[in-house]
Scaffold this active site. Structure first.
Site, PDB file in Angstrom:
ATOM      1  N   ASP A 225       0.846  -1.195   0.000  1.00 22.23           N
ATOM      2  CA  ASP A 225       0.000   0.000   0.000  1.00 22.23           C
ATOM      3  C   ASP A 225       0.884   1.249   0.000  1.00 22.23           C
ATOM      4  O   ASP A 225       1.767   1.395   0.852  1.00 22.23           O
ATOM      5  CB  ASP A 225      -0.905  -0.007   1.230  1.00 22.23           C
ATOM      6  CG  ASP A 225      -1.985   1.052   1.149  1.00 22.23           C
ATOM      7  OD1 ASP A 225      -3.017   0.768   0.517  1.00 22.23           O
ATOM      8  OD2 ASP A 225      -1.780   2.143   1.704  1.00 22.23           O
TER       9      ASP A 225
ATOM     10  N   GLU B 194      -4.689   2.559  -4.234  1.00 21.74           N
ATOM     11  CA  GLU B 194      -3.226   2.597  -4.219  1.00 21.74           C
ATOM     12  C   GLU B 194      -2.631   1.310  -3.642  1.00 21.74           C
ATOM     13  O   GLU B 194      -1.472   1.278  -3.233  1.00 21.74           O
ATOM     14  CB  GLU B 194      -2.744   3.798  -3.400  1.00 21.74           C
ATOM     15  CG  GLU B 194      -3.088   3.757  -1.934  1.00 21.74           C
ATOM     16  CD  GLU B 194      -4.464   4.341  -1.593  1.00 21.74           C
ATOM     17  OE1 GLU B 194      -4.667   4.707  -0.435  1.00 21.74           O
ATOM     18  OE2 GLU B 194      -5.314   4.436  -2.502  1.00 21.74           O
TER      19      GLU B 194
END
Length: 379
Positions: free
Chosen positions: A238, A281
């Site tokens: 992440d 993301e």
């Protein structure tokens, strides 16, 4: 009245003509049988849908159709795409020694420097050894068939014989040329079909696999891991504070960051590893045959490469980005008789490790370690 000498000459000439006619007929029958064999093989190639089935049919033709002693196939694959297609089908490429790949077009061009027609002749070790390196015994004569599409060589079908007179320079190559054309078309069509299949499984922004593809492969890789008794590691990655990137530099820069991050992650993975954009993301990766400590080293290289990378905004200003990574490993070989692991259990462990990495300051790799018996309800 015909003289005895003239009669004898006519008789001998008739016998000679009859013998030539018989030879021509025998050759015609032989060519007809050869044509039927080639057509049968070509029709089978055209009827195959799977890329791997096509490769198998090319490398291991029916011996009743062709009594070739050695067959190898060299394919142009600069982006590792064809190898990835095969690996995603669960194919162990190393089990097929006759299948080779070239990353540079010069390697193929060097085989056919003067023309794009089949090359027949004696086997020359210095020139031909790389094409037949995987064979137990070197051939004595060879036929190299360039696979050409739109004027470009995409591969080479290489046939060898232990008979030194089997493939001789100067012999007509009509059948070989036709076979090479069919094989080239089939390889191009099969690879294009695989690309179409993957279009619905690809993230358009980063050009890597999407969540749907990951979920599909997760199930397959877990089944394979259980079957082979080999470890499988899941990474969840992440991008830290990604909202700040969008807020500070705009979504265009944010999209650019995601594309670069995806490329940086891919650069540290093997061609057989699965990388997907998991959402927003966040990225996910599956590392087959990778124990926890091995995967942790890969994850650390990914983290470091991203932390050291210089990103640019639309004004050319440099900024830094970091990433947090959580990983978990399934070790079926350490769990005798265990039931198959559900995919959400493996991902869940990796997700908890990722949460720990972000809670402890981000820009970290945290491993949940190996999933042990007794800790999950699936046992």
């Amino acid at each position: 009245m015909t003289s005895p000498t003239l009669s004898k000459d006519i008789h001998q000439e008739n016998r000679l003509l009859r013998r030539r006619l018989e030879d021509y007929l025998a050759q015609a029958y032989k060519n007809e049988a050869k044509l039927r064999r080639f057509q049968s093989h070509e029709l089978r190639l055209i009827g195959l849908n799977s890329f791997f089935e096509l490769i198998q049919e090319i490398l291991y033709p029916d011996p009743s159709i062709f009594n070739w002693d050695v067959v190898t196939l060299l394919l142009f694959d600069p982006e590792y795409e064809l190898r990835r297609i095969l690996e995603e089908e669960g194919v162990e490429i190393r089990d097929h020694a006759g299948l080779m790949f070239a990353a540079d077009s010069d390697d193929l061009d060097a085989l056919f420097p003067s023309s794009l027609f089949p090359t027949l002749g004696a086997y020359k070790p210095k020139q031909h050894a790389p094409l037949f390196a995987a064979t137990r015994r070197s051939p004595n004569s060879i036929a190299l068939l360039p696979l050409v599409r739109h004027g470009r060589v995409i591969g080479s079908l290489n046939i060898g014989s232990y008979n030194v007179e089997r493939f001789v320079k100067g012999v007509r190559t009509d059948f070989m040329e036709h076979l090479a054309a069919v094989v080239a078309i089939c390889i191009e069509n099969a690879s294009n079909l695989e690309r179409l299949k993957r279009q619905g499984l690809t993230d358009t922004l980063t050009a890597i696999n999407n969540r749907r593809f990951f979920d599909q492969r997760l199930k397959e890789e877990l089944e394979r891991s259980s079957r082979e008794g080999m470890p499988l590691t899941c990474l969840l990655l992440d991008v830290d504070h990604f909202k700040k990137v969008n807020d500070s530099y705009g979504h265009q820069t944010g999209d650019h960051v995601l594309r670069e991050v995806a490329a940086l992650i891919r650069a540290q993975l093997r061609g057989s590893d699965v990388l997907s954009r998991y959402g927003g993301e966040e990225f996910a990766a599956l590392l087959s045959r990778s124990a926890a400590h091995e995967a942790a080293e890969v994850a650390e290289r990914i983290r470091q490469s991203i932390a050291e990378h210089q990103f640019l905004n639309t004004d050319g200003e440099v900024f830094q980005v970091t990433i947090s990574i959580g990983l978990a490993t399934y070790h079926p070989e350490k769990i005798p008789g265990a039931a198959k692991l559900p995919g959400d259990v493996l991902v869940g462990h990796a997700d908890r490790a990722l949460y720990e990495a972000k809670s402890n300051g981000r820009n970290k790799v945290v491993s949940a370690g190996a999933i042990e018996p007794g800790k999950e309800s699936w046992f």
